[in-house]
Design an enzyme around this catalytic site. Sequence first.
Site, PDB file in Angstrom:
ATOM      1  N   TYR A  62      24.179  18.487 -38.289  1.00  0.00           N
ATOM      2  CA  TYR A  62      25.362  17.652 -38.517  1.00  0.00           C
ATOM      3  C   TYR A  62      26.472  18.675 -39.180  1.00  0.00           C
ATOM      4  O   TYR A  62      26.262  19.412 -40.032  1.00  0.00           O
ATOM      5  CB  TYR A  62      25.380  16.593 -39.574  1.00  0.00           C
ATOM      6  CG  TYR A  62      25.576  15.278 -38.963  1.00  0.00           C
ATOM      7  CD1 TYR A  62      26.904  14.933 -38.438  1.00  0.00           C
ATOM      8  CD2 TYR A  62      24.638  14.316 -38.778  1.00  0.00           C
ATOM      9  CE1 TYR A  62      27.189  13.665 -37.771  1.00  0.00           C
ATOM     10  CE2 TYR A  62      24.777  13.051 -37.929  1.00  0.00           C
ATOM     11  CZ  TYR A  62      26.236  12.904 -37.688  1.00  0.00           C
ATOM     12  OH  TYR A  62      26.346  11.603 -37.283  1.00  0.00           O
ATOM     13  N   GLU A  64      30.404  17.814 -39.548  1.00  0.00           N
ATOM     14  CA  GLU A  64      31.486  17.385 -39.760  1.00  0.00           C
ATOM     15  C   GLU A  64      32.513  18.335 -40.298  1.00  0.00           C
ATOM     16  O   GLU A  64      31.919  18.688 -41.579  1.00  0.00           O
ATOM     17  CB  GLU A  64      31.541  16.051 -40.527  1.00  0.00           C
ATOM     18  CG  GLU A  64      31.037  15.097 -39.531  1.00  0.00           C
ATOM     19  CD  GLU A  64      31.034  13.551 -39.854  1.00  0.00           C
ATOM     20  OE1 GLU A  64      31.397  13.356 -41.465  1.00  0.00           O
ATOM     21  OE2 GLU A  64      30.720  12.585 -39.337  1.00  0.00           O
ATOM     22  N   ASP A 215      48.069  20.016 -19.390  1.00  0.00           N
ATOM     23  CA  ASP A 215      46.641  19.578 -19.268  1.00  0.00           C
ATOM     24  C   ASP A 215      46.127  20.585 -18.200  1.00  0.00           C
ATOM     25  O   ASP A 215      46.130  20.541 -17.268  1.00  0.00           O
ATOM     26  CB  ASP A 215      46.585  18.233 -18.879  1.00  0.00           C
ATOM     27  CG  ASP A 215      45.149  17.620 -18.671  1.00  0.00           C
ATOM     28  OD1 ASP A 215      44.250  18.449 -18.567  1.00  0.00           O
ATOM     29  OD2 ASP A 215      45.049  16.581 -18.788  1.00  0.00           O
ATOM     30  N   THR A 241      39.305  21.048 -19.990  1.00  0.00           N
ATOM     31  CA  THR A 241      37.782  20.782 -20.105  1.00  0.00           C
ATOM     32  C   THR A 241      37.162  22.236 -19.769  1.00  0.00           C
ATOM     33  O   THR A 241      37.564  23.103 -19.076  1.00  0.00           O
ATOM     34  CB  THR A 241      37.504  20.060 -18.813  1.00  0.00           C
ATOM     35  OG1 THR A 241      38.085  20.133 -17.762  1.00  0.00           O
ATOM     36  CG2 THR A 241      37.688  18.440 -19.224  1.00  0.00           C
ATOM     37  N   LYS A 244      34.726  22.314 -15.416  1.00  0.00           N
ATOM     38  CA  LYS A 244      35.107  22.462 -14.184  1.00  0.00           C
ATOM     39  C   LYS A 244      35.313  23.832 -13.521  1.00  0.00           C
ATOM     40  O   LYS A 244      34.012  24.455 -13.415  1.00  0.00           O
ATOM     41  CB  LYS A 244      36.548  21.700 -13.885  1.00  0.00           C
ATOM     42  CG  LYS A 244      36.644  20.232 -14.340  1.00  0.00           C
ATOM     43  CD  LYS A 244      37.795  19.663 -14.277  1.00  0.00           C
ATOM     44  CE  LYS A 244      37.831  18.132 -14.519  1.00  0.00           C
ATOM     45  NZ  LYS A 244      37.966  17.732 -15.844  1.00  0.00           N
ATOM     46  N   ARG A 250      29.601  20.410 -20.164  1.00  0.00           N
ATOM     47  CA  ARG A 250      30.556  19.193 -20.071  1.00  0.00           C
ATOM     48  C   ARG A 250      31.414  19.177 -21.575  1.00  0.00           C
ATOM     49  O   ARG A 250      30.721  19.124 -22.464  1.00  0.00           O
ATOM     50  CB  ARG A 250      29.709  18.185 -19.694  1.00  0.00           C
ATOM     51  CG  ARG A 250      30.496  17.010 -19.512  1.00  0.00           C
ATOM     52  CD  ARG A 250      29.726  16.042 -18.676  1.00  0.00           C
ATOM     53  NE  ARG A 250      29.436  16.459 -17.470  1.00  0.00           N
ATOM     54  CZ  ARG A 250      30.328  16.483 -16.231  1.00  0.00           C
ATOM     55  NH1 ARG A 250      31.442  15.965 -16.522  1.00  0.00           N
ATOM     56  NH2 ARG A 250      30.122  17.008 -15.263  1.00  0.00           N
TER      57      ARG A 250
END
Length: 439
Positions: A62, A64, A215, A241, A244, A250
């Site tokens: 974890y 955060e 984008d 992203t 691609k 991903r």
Amino acid sequence: MTDLSTNRATPMGTWLRHDPELAKLLEEEATRQRTTLQLIASENFTSPAVLAATGSILTNKYAEGYPGRRYYGGNQVIDEVEDLARRRAMALFGAEHANVQPHAGAVANLAVYQALLEPGDTVLAMRLDQGGHLTHGSPASITSKIWRFVAYGVTPASNDSQHPGETIDFDQVAEVARRERPKLIVAGATAYPRQILADPFRQVADEVGARLMFDLAHPAGLVAAGVHPNPVALSDVVTFTTHKTLRGPRGGAIVCRAELAKQIDSAVFPGLQGGPLEHVVAAKAVAFGEAQQPEFRAYGAQVVANAQVLGESLAAEGFRLVSGGTENHLVLVDLRRFDEDLTGKVAQEVLDRAGITVNRNTIPDDPRSAFVTSGLRLGTAAETTAGMGPEQMRHIARLIGTALRRRHDDTELAAVRGEVAELCAGFVPYPELDGAREA
Ligand code: DSN
């Protein structure tokens, strides 16, 4: 049981032997990826190193917060992992700041809107049915419920082969921007076969006092490879992203000007997400490192060259190409000239049966719904990774033409599927895993 679709060196391959139910499914998917053609423009085959990082023990932690400012102990190593990914992303795109935590491109886009806008603010972006993304204000997306989206599209199609049209209508961008005074302009698309330059968007943004978000989800890898203009210097913020053309795990990422760093970081966490997926962040670091290698430049150039040959060969089969061709990794096909009655939905299903994986897509001013469509979108990023070149692209176009022409003939479709499997056997995406299978 074989070693599945992951790196044999990772514990995952071993441990999944104890879950035969899931192991069988992974094996089936590995077989599908190995024996059929992957032509979805937003997909790729990551390297075994990316697979290994994604399947690593970093998933246990974890974290955060951000490096040096975490809400949990024990993050000394994680901080270094995330810093490595941030440094590599900045170096790759020439950016002042990077946030590598977004779980997806959609989250990255939402984070930018949240960072730069108040609810109800106006945003100018590309309409979904003209090539834009759901998060560019589609009525089906939460983005359109929080912010007020106005849209631009592409110029009409024309029969003039020198000026086929269907490219971004910059007169419309300027006209709508002057009328609506958006606070943010979004450049970038999800089904657009041409390069997108940041300059004309920047000029309009400056004229109307808007910020510019680019984008870059689809062409991020082409930018990294130097075969698509880099919009970073001209944009306030760039989202992308990593899975691609960039060929990573991903996920999503954001790069921006240093002055926006705090706003963007707070919008990602705690604004939208909780704990980051540090195993995926590590895999992003791997992919950014791979994209800095000289081989990646050659890869990007081959992706574009392959898309051009695929497009020309599909045109020779009787398909109309939206905008008359391609300058990037994808071609958008209008099926109506090939066969007026053939919808994108039926074509996708037929090609699936023939072992050719594509997605149906609306074309500009499509008379059919987004569920049915009159188009197909095909990309070359994955099969170029597998080693295919122009000869294979010509072969694929012939197979697509045959399958769609003879779609009512099961024997013919089975024959195409057999030919596809034969073709794929020469271009396996993970030969090292096949080695492990035989071992
Ligand atoms: N990123 C989209 C695509 O191009 O496939 C899906 O959201």
